[in-house]
Design a protein around this motif. Structure first.
Motif, PDB file in Angstrom:
ATOM      1  N   VAL A  97       0.833  -1.205   0.000  1.00  0.00           N
ATOM      2  CA  VAL A  97       0.000   0.000   0.000  1.00  0.00           C
ATOM      3  C   VAL A  97       0.865   1.252   0.000  1.00  0.00           C
ATOM      4  O   VAL A  97       0.606   2.196  -0.753  1.00  0.00           O
ATOM      5  N   GLY A  98       1.901   1.282   0.811  1.00  0.00           N
ATOM      6  CA  GLY A  98       2.785   2.440   0.865  1.00  0.00           C
ATOM      7  C   GLY A  98       3.399   2.742  -0.491  1.00  0.00           C
ATOM      8  O   GLY A  98       3.468   3.902  -0.914  1.00  0.00           O
ATOM      9  N   MET A  99       3.817   1.708  -1.196  1.00  0.00           N
ATOM     10  CA  MET A  99       4.375   1.868  -2.539  1.00  0.00           C
ATOM     11  C   MET A  99       3.336   2.487  -3.466  1.00  0.00           C
ATOM     12  O   MET A  99       3.648   3.402  -4.230  1.00  0.00           O
ATOM     13  N   SER A 100       2.097   2.012  -3.393  1.00  0.00           N
ATOM     14  CA  SER A 100       1.061   2.563  -4.273  1.00  0.00           C
ATOM     15  C   SER A 100       0.741   4.011  -3.914  1.00  0.00           C
ATOM     16  O   SER A 100       0.427   4.813  -4.800  1.00  0.00           O
ATOM     17  N   VAL A 101       0.849   4.369  -2.629  1.00  0.00           N
ATOM     18  CA  VAL A 101       0.623   5.759  -2.224  1.00  0.00           C
ATOM     19  C   VAL A 101       1.689   6.655  -2.847  1.00  0.00           C
ATOM     20  O   VAL A 101       1.375   7.701  -3.436  1.00  0.00           O
ATOM     21  N   ILE A 102       2.949   6.265  -2.739  1.00  0.00           N
ATOM     22  CA  ILE A 102       4.038   7.063  -3.302  1.00  0.00           C
ATOM     23  C   ILE A 102       3.875   7.180  -4.817  1.00  0.00           C
ATOM     24  O   ILE A 102       4.027   8.270  -5.386  1.00  0.00           O
ATOM     25  N   GLN A 103       3.549   6.085  -5.476  1.00  0.00           N
ATOM     26  CA  GLN A 103       3.354   6.128  -6.924  1.00  0.00           C
ATOM     27  C   GLN A 103       2.200   7.059  -7.293  1.00  0.00           C
ATOM     28  O   GLN A 103       2.297   7.830  -8.254  1.00  0.00           O
ATOM     29  N   GLU A 120       9.760  13.390   5.307  1.00  0.00           N
ATOM     30  CA  GLU A 120      10.529  13.242   6.539  1.00  0.00           C
ATOM     31  C   GLU A 120      10.162  11.888   7.125  1.00  0.00           C
ATOM     32  O   GLU A 120       9.006  11.479   7.069  1.00  0.00           O
ATOM     33  N   VAL A 121      11.152  11.196   7.668  1.00  0.00           N
ATOM     34  CA  VAL A 121      10.898   9.884   8.268  1.00  0.00           C
ATOM     35  C   VAL A 121      11.719   9.782   9.553  1.00  0.00           C
ATOM     36  O   VAL A 121      12.848  10.274   9.623  1.00  0.00           O
ATOM     37  N   GLU A 122      11.127   9.186  10.546  1.00  0.00           N
ATOM     38  CA  GLU A 122      11.821   8.990  11.820  1.00  0.00           C
ATOM     39  C   GLU A 122      13.049   8.105  11.601  1.00  0.00           C
ATOM     40  O   GLU A 122      13.008   7.131  10.851  1.00  0.00           O
ATOM     41  N   GLN A 123      14.133   8.429  12.289  1.00  0.00           N
ATOM     42  CA  GLN A 123      15.361   7.648  12.147  1.00  0.00           C
ATOM     43  C   GLN A 123      15.164   6.195  12.559  1.00  0.00           C
ATOM     44  O   GLN A 123      15.787   5.308  11.993  1.00  0.00           O
ATOM     45  N   LYS A 124      14.285   5.952  13.510  1.00  0.00           N
ATOM     46  CA  LYS A 124      14.068   4.577  13.980  1.00  0.00           C
ATOM     47  C   LYS A 124      13.142   3.771  13.072  1.00  0.00           C
ATOM     48  O   LYS A 124      13.052   2.562  13.190  1.00  0.00           O
ATOM     49  N   ASN A 125      12.450   4.444  12.135  1.00  0.00           N
ATOM     50  CA  ASN A 125      11.497   3.758  11.260  1.00  0.00           C
ATOM     51  C   ASN A 125      12.213   3.259  10.008  1.00  0.00           C
ATOM     52  O   ASN A 125      12.052   3.785   8.914  1.00  0.00           O
ATOM     53  N   THR A 126      12.991   2.206  10.173  1.00  0.00           N
ATOM     54  CA  THR A 126      13.805   1.700   9.068  1.00  0.00           C
ATOM     55  C   THR A 126      12.964   1.061   7.963  1.00  0.00           C
ATOM     56  O   THR A 126      13.356   1.097   6.801  1.00  0.00           O
ATOM     57  N   ALA A 127      11.805   0.506   8.304  1.00  0.00           N
ATOM     58  CA  ALA A 127      10.938  -0.077   7.272  1.00  0.00           C
ATOM     59  C   ALA A 127      10.479   1.006   6.300  1.00  0.00           C
ATOM     60  O   ALA A 127      10.527   0.818   5.079  1.00  0.00           O
ATOM     61  N   GLN A 129      11.987   3.911   5.804  1.00  0.00           N
ATOM     62  CA  GLN A 129      13.178   4.395   5.094  1.00  0.00           C
ATOM     63  C   GLN A 129      13.491   3.493   3.910  1.00  0.00           C
ATOM     64  O   GLN A 129      13.818   3.977   2.814  1.00  0.00           O
ATOM     65  N   ASN A 130      13.407   2.191   4.115  1.00  0.00           N
ATOM     66  CA  ASN A 130      13.692   1.241   3.038  1.00  0.00           C
ATOM     67  C   ASN A 130      12.715   1.421   1.877  1.00  0.00           C
ATOM     68  O   ASN A 130      13.122   1.394   0.716  1.00  0.00           O
ATOM     69  N   LEU A 131      11.430   1.598   2.193  1.00  0.00           N
ATOM     70  CA  LEU A 131      10.437   1.830   1.152  1.00  0.00           C
ATOM     71  C   LEU A 131      10.775   3.097   0.374  1.00  0.00           C
ATOM     72  O   LEU A 131      10.802   3.101  -0.855  1.00  0.00           O
ATOM     73  N   TYR A 132      11.048   4.174   1.075  1.00  0.00           N
ATOM     74  CA  TYR A 132      11.304   5.455   0.414  1.00  0.00           C
ATOM     75  C   TYR A 132      12.562   5.402  -0.443  1.00  0.00           C
ATOM     76  O   TYR A 132      12.589   5.956  -1.546  1.00  0.00           O
ATOM     77  N   ARG A 133      13.583   4.726   0.030  1.00  0.00           N
ATOM     78  CA  ARG A 133      14.799   4.575  -0.789  1.00  0.00           C
ATOM     79  C   ARG A 133      14.505   3.734  -2.033  1.00  0.00           C
ATOM     80  O   ARG A 133      15.002   4.024  -3.126  1.00  0.00           O
ATOM     81  N   VAL A 135      11.847   3.581  -3.734  1.00  0.00           N
ATOM     82  CA  VAL A 135      11.122   4.324  -4.772  1.00  0.00           C
ATOM     83  C   VAL A 135      11.868   5.580  -5.215  1.00  0.00           C
ATOM     84  O   VAL A 135      11.322   6.403  -5.946  1.00  0.00           O
ATOM     85  N   GLY A 136      13.124   5.741  -4.770  1.00  0.00           N
ATOM     86  CA  GLY A 136      13.972   6.783  -5.318  1.00  0.00           C
ATOM     87  C   GLY A 136      14.257   7.991  -4.451  1.00  0.00           C
ATOM     88  O   GLY A 136      14.931   8.919  -4.891  1.00  0.00           O
ATOM     89  N   PHE A 137      13.775   8.022  -3.213  1.00  0.00           N
ATOM     90  CA  PHE A 137      14.098   9.144  -2.333  1.00  0.00           C
ATOM     91  C   PHE A 137      15.546   9.010  -1.869  1.00  0.00           C
ATOM     92  O   PHE A 137      16.032   7.909  -1.621  1.00  0.00           O
ATOM     93  N   LYS A 138      16.223  10.131  -1.779  1.00  0.00           N
ATOM     94  CA  LYS A 138      17.628  10.156  -1.374  1.00  0.00           C
ATOM     95  C   LYS A 138      17.786  10.964  -0.098  1.00  0.00           C
ATOM     96  O   LYS A 138      17.150  11.991   0.089  1.00  0.00           O
ATOM     97  N   ASP A 139      18.677  10.506   0.750  1.00  0.00           N
ATOM     98  CA  ASP A 139      19.050  11.241   1.955  1.00  0.00           C
ATOM     99  C   ASP A 139      20.057  12.303   1.538  1.00  0.00           C
ATOM    100  O   ASP A 139      21.049  12.009   0.871  1.00  0.00           O
ATOM    101  N   HIS A 140      19.810  13.549   1.924  1.00  0.00           N
ATOM    102  CA  HIS A 140      20.698  14.648   1.532  1.00  0.00           C
ATOM    103  C   HIS A 140      21.828  14.861   2.528  1.00  0.00           C
ATOM    104  O   HIS A 140      22.581  15.812   2.391  1.00  0.00           O
TER     105      HIS A 140
END
Length: 151
Positions: A97-103, A120-127, A129-133, A135-140
């Protein structure tokens, strides 16, 4: 389930949204002040220049929400947007579902003149973070810093 469908939120969805927001804030351990949430939500539902709010649905059942807020950035070549809040009920997580939301958000952005999309994502929320990475989000390699101006 690998997809959700999306309904643009209206004033009549306020109670459902407030319930989801409270669940999200409990999950993220954020302070929930219902009157402040209701005011901010009413503002964005009333003023399209601020952003958009969608309910995430599975069939006719609302299972979460996503808020996209608008900004402007020279660095990011003009109008940009922030996925301000994204919440999916726990029983629907890990199913795509998260993937479809981002798409979905990515397909909406061009019609809104959005040049760049942030979140923005909490540092402890690694799941998340993995989804966002994925789908192409980058940490600056920057810190998001905030100073409250209003009480």
């Amino acid at each position: 389930m690998t997809e959700g469908n999306f309904k643009i939120a209206e004033k009549s969805d306020t109670e459902t949204l407030v319930e989801f927001i409270q669940e999200f804030y409990e999950f993220e351990q954020l302070k929930f002040d219902e009157s402040i949430v209701r005011t901010a939500l009413a503002n964005i539902l009333h003023d399209d220049s601020l952003g958009r709010v969608w309910l995430i649905q599975h069939g006719d059942e609302a299972i979460g929400y996503v808020v996209l807020t608008f900004g402007y950035s020279l660095e990011f070549r003009g109008r940009d947007a922030f996925i301000d809040e994204l919440y999916i009920r726990e029983s629907y997580r890990g199913q795509g579902v998260g993937m479809s939301v981002i798409q979905f958000i990515e397909t909406v952005c061009p019609s809104l003149g959005i040049q760049a999309l942030h979140l923005e994502v909490e540092q402890k929320n690694t799941a998340a973070q993995n989804l966002y990475r994925k789908v192409g989000f980058k940490d600056h390699d920057r810190y998001l810093m905030t100073k409250w101006i209003a009480n």
